[in-house]
Write a protein that holds these residues in place. Structure first.
Motif, PDB file in Angstrom:
ATOM      1  N   GLY A 116       0.808  -1.217   0.000  1.00  0.00           N
ATOM      2  CA  GLY A 116       0.000   0.000   0.000  1.00  0.00           C
ATOM      3  C   GLY A 116       0.836   1.259   0.000  1.00  0.00           C
ATOM      4  O   GLY A 116       0.383   2.318   0.437  1.00  0.00           O
ATOM      5  N   GLY A 117       2.083   1.155  -0.492  1.00  0.00           N
ATOM      6  CA  GLY A 117       2.963   2.322  -0.556  1.00  0.00           C
ATOM      7  C   GLY A 117       3.592   2.700   0.763  1.00  0.00           C
ATOM      8  O   GLY A 117       4.193   3.777   0.884  1.00  0.00           O
ATOM      9  N   ASP A 118       3.484   1.837   1.774  1.00  0.00           N
ATOM     10  CA  ASP A 118       3.959   2.165   3.124  1.00  0.00           C
ATOM     11  C   ASP A 118       5.481   2.275   3.174  1.00  0.00           C
ATOM     12  O   ASP A 118       6.194   1.325   2.869  1.00  0.00           O
ATOM     13  N   LEU A 119       5.969   3.430   3.576  1.00  0.00           N
ATOM     14  CA  LEU A 119       7.410   3.661   3.736  1.00  0.00           C
ATOM     15  C   LEU A 119       7.860   3.489   5.177  1.00  0.00           C
ATOM     16  O   LEU A 119       9.060   3.510   5.460  1.00  0.00           O
ATOM     17  N   GLY A 120       6.897   3.358   6.106  1.00  0.00           N
ATOM     18  CA  GLY A 120       7.255   3.308   7.516  1.00  0.00           C
ATOM     19  C   GLY A 120       7.715   4.677   7.989  1.00  0.00           C
ATOM     20  O   GLY A 120       7.372   5.709   7.409  1.00  0.00           O
ATOM     21  N   TRP A 121       8.511   4.683   9.057  1.00  0.00           N
ATOM     22  CA  TRP A 121       9.046   5.946   9.580  1.00  0.00           C
ATOM     23  C   TRP A 121      10.360   6.267   8.876  1.00  0.00           C
ATOM     24  O   TRP A 121      11.271   5.458   8.863  1.00  0.00           O
ATOM     25  N   VAL A 122      10.447   7.456   8.291  1.00  0.00           N
ATOM     26  CA  VAL A 122      11.646   7.867   7.561  1.00  0.00           C
ATOM     27  C   VAL A 122      11.994   9.297   7.944  1.00  0.00           C
ATOM     28  O   VAL A 122      11.141  10.073   8.377  1.00  0.00           O
ATOM     29  N   SER A 123      13.255   9.636   7.777  1.00  0.00           N
ATOM     30  CA  SER A 123      13.681  11.029   7.935  1.00  0.00           C
ATOM     31  C   SER A 123      13.911  11.617   6.550  1.00  0.00           C
ATOM     32  O   SER A 123      14.272  10.886   5.616  1.00  0.00           O
ATOM     33  N   PRO A 124      13.714  12.911   6.374  1.00  0.00           N
ATOM     34  CA  PRO A 124      13.917  13.527   5.056  1.00  0.00           C
ATOM     35  C   PRO A 124      15.300  13.267   4.477  1.00  0.00           C
ATOM     36  O   PRO A 124      15.464  13.138   3.266  1.00  0.00           O
ATOM     37  N   SER A 125      16.309  13.180   5.349  1.00  0.00           N
ATOM     38  CA  SER A 125      17.677  12.961   4.869  1.00  0.00           C
ATOM     39  C   SER A 125      17.857  11.586   4.232  1.00  0.00           C
ATOM     40  O   SER A 125      18.799  11.359   3.472  1.00  0.00           O
ATOM     41  N   GLN A 126      16.956  10.651   4.551  1.00  0.00           N
ATOM     42  CA  GLN A 126      17.029   9.315   3.960  1.00  0.00           C
ATOM     43  C   GLN A 126      16.467   9.282   2.544  1.00  0.00           C
ATOM     44  O   GLN A 126      16.734   8.343   1.800  1.00  0.00           O
ATOM     45  N   MET A 127      15.669  10.279   2.208  1.00  0.00           N
ATOM     46  CA  MET A 127      14.938  10.266   0.947  1.00  0.00           C
ATOM     47  C   MET A 127      15.630  11.137  -0.089  1.00  0.00           C
ATOM     48  O   MET A 127      16.302  12.117   0.238  1.00  0.00           O
ATOM     49  N   VAL A 128      15.453  10.764  -1.366  1.00  0.00           N
ATOM     50  CA  VAL A 128      16.004  11.587  -2.440  1.00  0.00           C
ATOM     51  C   VAL A 128      15.234  12.895  -2.501  1.00  0.00           C
ATOM     52  O   VAL A 128      14.080  12.983  -2.071  1.00  0.00           O
ATOM     53  N   GLU A 129      15.893  13.916  -3.022  1.00  0.00           N
ATOM     54  CA  GLU A 129      15.202  15.196  -3.197  1.00  0.00           C
ATOM     55  C   GLU A 129      14.534  15.224  -4.569  1.00  0.00           C
ATOM     56  O   GLU A 129      15.031  14.614  -5.510  1.00  0.00           O
ATOM     57  N   PRO A 130      13.394  15.952  -4.672  1.00  0.00           N
ATOM     58  CA  PRO A 130      12.767  16.795  -3.636  1.00  0.00           C
ATOM     59  C   PRO A 130      11.768  16.061  -2.743  1.00  0.00           C
ATOM     60  O   PRO A 130      10.944  16.694  -2.087  1.00  0.00           O
ATOM     61  N   PHE A 131      11.815  14.725  -2.722  1.00  0.00           N
ATOM     62  CA  PHE A 131      10.877  13.951  -1.903  1.00  0.00           C
ATOM     63  C   PHE A 131      10.980  14.372  -0.435  1.00  0.00           C
ATOM     64  O   PHE A 131       9.967  14.591   0.237  1.00  0.00           O
TER      65      PHE A 131
END
Length: 245
Positions: free
Chosen positions: A159-174
């Protein structure tokens, strides 16, 4: 040549000492299976290995191996590596930090509160497909169900669940899009990354408590040591006459 009086054995006049045997036994003792040997057997094996090694070295010298260009190059490389590593090791031994310096380093890395976000996303290849998904969500569509049906990403099945993430873990601009969103809302416009077009749902957010100084002190001091060695090397390079041909 080491004095033969201090030798446990000699090979054509070359001394093999207690210190040499102890060092060889330590090296051999760390090898699989060798650690099970009793000290006397390990010492005997170490002495035998040193005698064999010395015999081989002496024969290679007798045959003039040291004058071969490829051997000379290998010897020079090993010599240079030993010298460089010895210098860095000695320099590292002089490095120490006060409590205030460690505290300052800690505050540099953990001086602001961070947040984590519980999010879902739907990844599609085309912007138009992402816009159509937003239209369906506006009409009351279920985000998780649409993710399972439409998402091309690996989280689609969940269902698209990413769980708990920090912005620094994700590519930009995500990551920036996550920080700008309201809890419970989905992105009103598609977010483009190198992977495609995303529709993002922010479910929850929470403050992240930074680790205590004591928890991260070993890692911080190791980082500070590496930075000190880097600065030492940069200083040497600045003083050296380096020319690029």
């Amino acid at each position: 040549m080491v004095e033969t009086a201090a030798a446990v054995a000699t090979v054509n006049g070359m001394a093999i000492t207690d210190a040499m045997i102890d060092a060889q036994a330590k090296r051999m003792g760390s090898q699989p299976g060798m650690s099970e040997l009793d000290p006397a057997m390990l010492r005997e094996a170490a002495t035998d290995a040193l005698i064999n090694h010395t015999v081989l070295v002496q024969q290679a010298e007798k045959l003039g191996f040291e004058s071969r260009p490829e051997i000379k190059s290998q010897i020079q490389t090993r010599r240079d590596g030993i010298l460089a590593n010895a210098l860095l090791k000695e320099q590292l031994a002089t490095v120490s930090f006060s409590d205030a310096e460690v505290q300052a380093e800690y505050e540099k890395h953990f001086n602001t509160k961070e947040q984590e976000y519980k999010a879902r996303h739907i990844l599609v290849e085309a912007e138009e497909s992402a816009k159509e998904l937003i239209t369906q969500l506006d009409a009351g569509g279920d985000f998780a169900a649409l993710a399972k049906e439409k998402s091309t990403g690996p989280t689609g099945a969940n269902g698209g669940d990413l769980g708990w993430v920090s912005p620094s873990q994700m590519v930009e601009p995500f990551g920036n899009a996550l920080k700008a969103m309201e809890t419970g809302k989905y992105s009103s416009t598609p977010v483009k990354t190198q992977f495609g077009w995303h529709v993002i749902l922010l479910e929850e957010s929470r403050d992240v408590t930074p680790p205590s100084l004591e928890q991260v002190k070993p890692q911080l001091t190791e980082l500070m040591k590496r930075n000190a060695l880097k600065a030492y090397l940069e200083d040497l390079r600045t003083k050296a006459d380096v020319k690029m041909n």
